[in-house]
Motif scaffolding. Structure first.
Motif, PDB file in Angstrom:
ATOM      1  N   ALA A  87       0.684  -1.568  -0.176  1.00 48.36           N
ATOM      2  CA  ALA A  87       0.050  -0.085   0.356  1.00 48.36           C
ATOM      3  C   ALA A  87       1.281   1.299  -0.221  1.00 48.36           C
ATOM      4  CB  ALA A  87      -0.667  -0.170   0.939  1.00 48.36           C
ATOM      5  N   VAL A  88       0.646   2.529  -0.639  1.00 45.17           N
ATOM      6  CA  VAL A  88       1.528   3.500  -1.126  1.00 45.17           C
ATOM      7  C   VAL A  88      -0.003   4.448  -0.637  1.00 45.17           C
ATOM      8  CG1 VAL A  88       2.798   2.942  -2.620  1.00 45.17           C
ATOM      9  CG2 VAL A  88       0.330   3.416  -3.319  1.00 45.17           C
ATOM     10  N   ILE A 120      -1.387  -3.224  -5.517  1.00 47.11           N
ATOM     11  CA  ILE A 120      -1.004  -1.820  -5.017  1.00 47.11           C
ATOM     12  C   ILE A 120      -2.138  -0.680  -4.221  1.00 47.11           C
ATOM     13  CG2 ILE A 120       0.514   0.214  -4.079  1.00 47.11           C
ATOM     14  CD1 ILE A 120       2.343  -1.291  -6.434  1.00 47.11           C
ATOM     15  N   ARG A 121      -2.679  -1.019  -2.655  1.00 48.47           N
ATOM     16  CA  ARG A 121      -3.207   0.094  -2.653  1.00 48.47           C
ATOM     17  C   ARG A 121      -3.414   1.822  -2.552  1.00 48.47           C
ATOM     18  NH1 ARG A 121      -4.229   2.128   2.435  1.00 48.47           N
ATOM     19  NH2 ARG A 121      -2.170   3.080   1.669  1.00 48.47           N
ATOM     20  N   ILE A 122      -3.796   2.268  -4.176  1.00 47.78           N
ATOM     21  CA  ILE A 122      -3.553   4.211  -3.901  1.00 47.78           C
ATOM     22  C   ILE A 122      -4.892   4.546  -3.030  1.00 47.78           C
ATOM     23  CG2 ILE A 122      -2.453   3.067  -5.453  1.00 47.78           C
ATOM     24  CD1 ILE A 122      -4.339   4.753  -7.956  1.00 47.78           C
ATOM     25  N   LEU A 175      -3.183  -2.512  -9.368  1.00 50.27           N
ATOM     26  CA  LEU A 175      -3.836  -1.339  -8.735  1.00 50.27           C
ATOM     27  C   LEU A 175      -5.002  -0.541  -8.405  1.00 50.27           C
ATOM     28  CD1 LEU A 175      -2.226   1.994 -10.295  1.00 50.27           C
ATOM     29  CD2 LEU A 175      -0.502   0.381  -9.033  1.00 50.27           C
ATOM     30  N   ALA A 176      -5.289  -0.882  -7.172  1.00 52.05           N
ATOM     31  CA  ALA A 176      -6.630  -1.238  -6.523  1.00 52.05           C
ATOM     32  C   ALA A 176      -6.726   0.531  -5.713  1.00 52.05           C
ATOM     33  CB  ALA A 176      -6.707  -1.935  -5.240  1.00 52.05           C
ATOM     34  N   LEU A 177      -7.673   1.333  -6.060  1.00 53.62           N
ATOM     35  CA  LEU A 177      -8.455   2.294  -5.743  1.00 53.62           C
ATOM     36  C   LEU A 177      -9.369   2.548  -4.051  1.00 53.62           C
ATOM     37  CD1 LEU A 177      -8.562   5.520  -5.712  1.00 53.62           C
ATOM     38  CD2 LEU A 177     -10.455   5.453  -6.992  1.00 53.62           C
ATOM     39  N   GLU A 178      -8.554   2.898  -3.116  1.00 51.90           N
ATOM     40  CA  GLU A 178      -9.312   2.608  -1.510  1.00 51.90           C
ATOM     41  C   GLU A 178     -10.609   3.436  -1.987  1.00 51.90           C
ATOM     42  OE1 GLU A 178      -7.321   1.152   1.691  1.00 51.90           O
ATOM     43  OE2 GLU A 178      -8.090   2.889   2.774  1.00 51.90           O
TER      44      GLU A 178
END
Length: 302
Positions: A114-115, A149-151, A187-190
């Motif tokens: 996660a970033v 990756i959580r973005i 990439l996964a948008l939170e």
């Protein structure tokens, strides 16, 4: 000469064409739509390193990321989520490979990372840095074999109109998604406040990015409307990763315990397949509390 006989050059060309056809990638669906290939739910359990944030940061951290991975193995988890915040800024490929080696030997997948980013910045040095930092962690995720990756989308800046903020965020996410796809990283948008504070706002952004490597990081504690579980259900079909908090916002805005059975039903109804990551954010000792909540989550998803 037989009309059907092939000389060596023709045979090689034909074989190459057949091999190419056999190995052609399946048709990719854009992530802007619910993930249609899922016909039955399947869950794997992981723990976010963010749960250990008080132990992993500061001038003298009490634990290392290697210690956290060891704890994930002791909890009999399937994976471990290695939040980027707790790596040194100049983490080397060798350090990443050592953690990957440790996790593998313990039977753990690195479920993701996660970033923290903000694509609401207009053109300039700050925006360039945000995009460069995400790309750097895409490279790191590829080394770790972390699939997702959580973005974040970011927040609107003073003097920037809502439409312009939306355009900036979509363009930023589009650029990093294009880069991530080349590395084989999702990439996964939170749902994380600002324009992603509601299911409608989140999905508006998700549908505006044209990439088969893009979807949602469903955080069960980050909707604060009147129908939290209804909002989670609307977004669940787009989820690439799920992070479960132990509390949610109650009707008066105060924290109330998460209904784990309701979360499990939402994920089953969406045929979600993938990691369900416990993200413990409360004040008690995470080394004592996380094993308890892992078991509660495990029973709910069984």
């Amino acid at each position: 000469m037989n009309d059907f006989a092939l000389n060596r050059r023709q045979w090689i060309a034909a074989s190459g064409a057949m091999a190419a056809a056999a190995w052609s990638a399946p048709q990719q669906a854009a992530a802007a739509e619910p993930i249609a290939q899922r016909t039955a739910p399947m869950f794997k359990l992981s723990l976010a390193a963010y749960s250990y944030r008080k132990l992993l940061q500061g001038d003298k951290p009490q634990l290392t990321m290697a210690d956290f991975i060891d704890d994930c193995a002791k909890m009999q988890l399937d994976g471990t989520e290695l939040t980027s915040y707790y790596f040194p800024p100049n983490v080397s490929p060798e350090q990443l490979r050592e953690l990957k080696r440790q996790a593998f030997l313990l039977g753990l997948s690195i479920s993701g990372t996660a970033v923290g980013n903000d694509f609401g910045h207009p053109a300039g040095a700050q925006r360039d840095k945000q995009i460069a930092d995400v790309k750097r962690w895409i490279d790191n995720a590829a080394i770790l074999s972390a699939p997702v990756i959580r973005i974040f989308a970011g927040h609107a800046k003073k003097g920037v109109s809502p439409d312009e903020s939306h355009r900036l965020m979509v363009e930023g996410m589009q650029e990093v998604c294009d880069y991530a796809g080349k590395q084989g990283v999702f990439l996964a948008l939170e749902n994380h406040g600002g324009p992603t504070a509601t299911a409608v706002g989140l999905l508006k952004l998700v549908k505006a990015v044209d990439s088969p490597w893009f979807g949602v990081n469903l955080d069960t504690g980050n909707f604060h409307g009147e129908d939290i579980y209804g909002d989670l259900a609307k977004v669940a079909p787009y989820a690439l990763n799920v992070q479960v908090k132990v509390v949610v916002s109650g009707p008066d805005g105060k924290k109330v315990p998460t209904d784990f059975a309701q979360i499990a039903k939402i994920l089953r109804d969406a045929n979600y397949r993938g990691f369900v990551v416990l993200e413990y954010e409360e004040n008690a000792d995470p080394r004592e509390e996380c094993p308890k909540f892992v078991e509660i989550l495990r029973k709910a998803l069984a």
